[in-house]
Scaffold this active site. Structure first.
Site, short mmCIF file in Angstrom:
data_model
loop_
_atom_site.label_atom_id
_atom_site.label_comp_id
_atom_site.label_asym_id
_atom_site.label_seq_id
_atom_site.Cartn_x
_atom_site.Cartn_y
_atom_site.Cartn_z
N LYS A 126 0.84 -1.20 0.00
CA LYS A 126 0.00 0.00 0.00
C LYS A 126 0.88 1.26 0.00
CE LYS A 126 -3.74 -2.58 0.58
NZ LYS A 126 -3.13 -3.92 0.63
N LYS A 161 -8.61 1.32 4.01
CA LYS A 161 -8.08 -0.04 3.99
C LYS A 161 -6.91 -0.18 4.96
CE LYS A 161 -5.99 1.21 -0.47
NZ LYS A 161 -5.93 0.83 -1.90
N ARG A 211 -4.69 -4.56 -13.33
CA ARG A 211 -3.41 -5.12 -12.90
C ARG A 211 -2.44 -5.07 -14.07
NH1 ARG A 211 -1.68 -8.62 -9.13
NH2 ARG A 211 -2.61 -7.03 -7.76
N ARG A 226 -10.08 -5.74 -13.59
CA ARG A 226 -10.95 -6.52 -12.72
C ARG A 226 -12.15 -5.65 -12.39
NH1 ARG A 226 -5.94 -7.25 -8.88
NH2 ARG A 226 -5.85 -5.09 -9.60
N ARG A 234 -15.64 -3.36 -5.06
CA ARG A 234 -14.29 -3.88 -5.22
C ARG A 234 -14.19 -4.71 -6.49
NH1 ARG A 234 -13.89 -7.15 0.22
NH2 ARG A 234 -15.97 -7.69 -0.58
N ASP A 274 -1.48 -1.78 -9.45
CA ASP A 274 -2.94 -1.63 -9.50
C ASP A 274 -3.25 -0.20 -9.90
OD1 ASP A 274 -3.18 -4.23 -8.73
OD2 ASP A 274 -3.81 -3.81 -6.68
N GLU A 282 -1.78 0.75 -5.80
CA GLU A 282 -0.93 -0.18 -5.05
C GLU A 282 0.21 -0.65 -5.93
OE1 GLU A 282 -2.88 -3.42 -3.06
OE2 GLU A 282 -4.54 -2.16 -2.33
N ASN A 284 2.31 -4.13 -6.00
CA ASN A 284 2.33 -5.48 -5.45
C ASN A 284 3.67 -6.15 -5.76
OD1 ASN A 284 -0.72 -6.15 -4.64
ND2 ASN A 284 -0.68 -4.83 -6.45
#
Length: 313
Positions: A126, A161, A211, A226, A234, A274, A282, A284
């Site tokens: 994050k 979050k 992504r 997504r 979400r 993201d 984000e 990852n």
């Protein structure tokens, strides 16, 4: 002599091979003639200062009825392999961090490790996005409910979050005046003990949370959007989102160009960004996914691109 690859991952018997990116990497490595070794979960350690683990010979097959075979596991120094893939899912807890310290010892003893253990410790998924403020939406990280409430008052719709979640878990959409806002903040911060992140809500989430995959800092040509379904906000596939493969936009490539060189500098060989709308949300680094979905939708071999990079190195 074949190259030797060890993989640190969650239990291989529990994965869903149709969408497991680590499995795609193992299939590609085996196709290229690498010898595979499975690190028995929880077995990383040091003996006399030498990093090692219980390693089991591994073969894989793209067959949902039986996708792996393991030989007998025995303790071996990690220096007996050429490369270790660190692909264990979050949470990034004390056990995860201790495993990265063992892998740092293995690096010092001549073993290549991807992603770089130091980067796994340094780059909270994050907070790492905030290294690139030119790419991110307005964001606040705080333990203080008064600050988080003020952020909601300033921006209206917000997403809240924890810093250690994955797969869309414990992510809340809220707004100024929401009667549930106080209890959301109490839950996320454990009454002021833990940091939480607030970001301005990005309405383009209805078009998908993309992504984008980076290999050695360079973006793969297509991403997986997504898309939230029904009343769910979400987009995470684990939260019921629908995946749609798309080519990168100019903005996607600009964001990748901002982030990629720093990821490459830190030895983060395989990274997932993201992106919602125009914004990076984000970065990852632990075990980015979506290889198999993007491969299937765009006719790519992303694991092949990764192993091209690993073999060049």
């Amino acid at each position: 002599m074949p190259r030797q690859l060890a993989v640190v991952m969650d239990p291989i018997g529990s994965i869903k091979i149709v969408k497991d990116s680590t499995f795609a990497m193992l299939l590609e490595a085996q196709r290229r003639g690498w010898t595979l070794h499975y690190v028995v979960p929880g077995s990383l350690g040091l003996r006399g200062g030498e990093a090692g683990a219980r390693l089991a010979p591994l073969t894989v097959k793209d067959d949902p009825k039986g996708w792996y075979t393991l030989g007998e596991a025995r303790w071996l120094p990690l220096s007996t392999v050429d490369h270790v893939l660190m692909r264990k899912d979050p949470p990034v807890d004390a056990d995860f961090l201790h495993d990265t310290l063992i892998l740092s010892a293995a690096q010092a003893q001549g073993v290549a490790v991807s992603n770089h253990p130091q980067g796994l410790r340094d780059l909270n998924e994050k907070l790492a996005a905030l290294l690139f403020p030119q790419c991110t939406p307005p964001t606040l990280v705080s333990r203080e409910a008064i600050e988080l409430r003020a952020f909601a008052a300033e921006h209206g719709q917000v997403v809240l979050k924890p810093l250690d979640g994955m797969g869309g878990r414990s992510i809340f959409r809220s707004h100024h005046g929401d009667p549930n806002l106080n209890v959301i903040l109490e839950t996320l911060t454990a009454n002021g003990q833990h940091l939480a992140m607030a970001q301005r809500y990005i309405p383009e989430i209805v078009d998908g949370d993309k992504r984008i995959l980076l290999i050695d800092g360079e973006p793969v040509s297509h991403c997986l959007a997504r898309i939230p379904q029904g009343t769910e906000f979400r987009g995470n596939l684990a939260a019921g989102g629908r995946g749609e493969v798309r080519p990168l936009t100019d903005r996607d490539r600009w964001i990748a160009a901002q982030v990629g060189p720093e990821m490459r500098r830190r030895g983060m060989r395989f990274v997932g960004l993201d992106v919602i709308g125009e914004f990076l949300t984000e970065v990852n680094v632990t075990s980015p996914t979506c290889i198999r979905e993007i491969d299937a939708g765009a006719g790519l071999n992303i694991a092949g691109l990764l192993f091209d990079a690993l073999e060049r190195a």
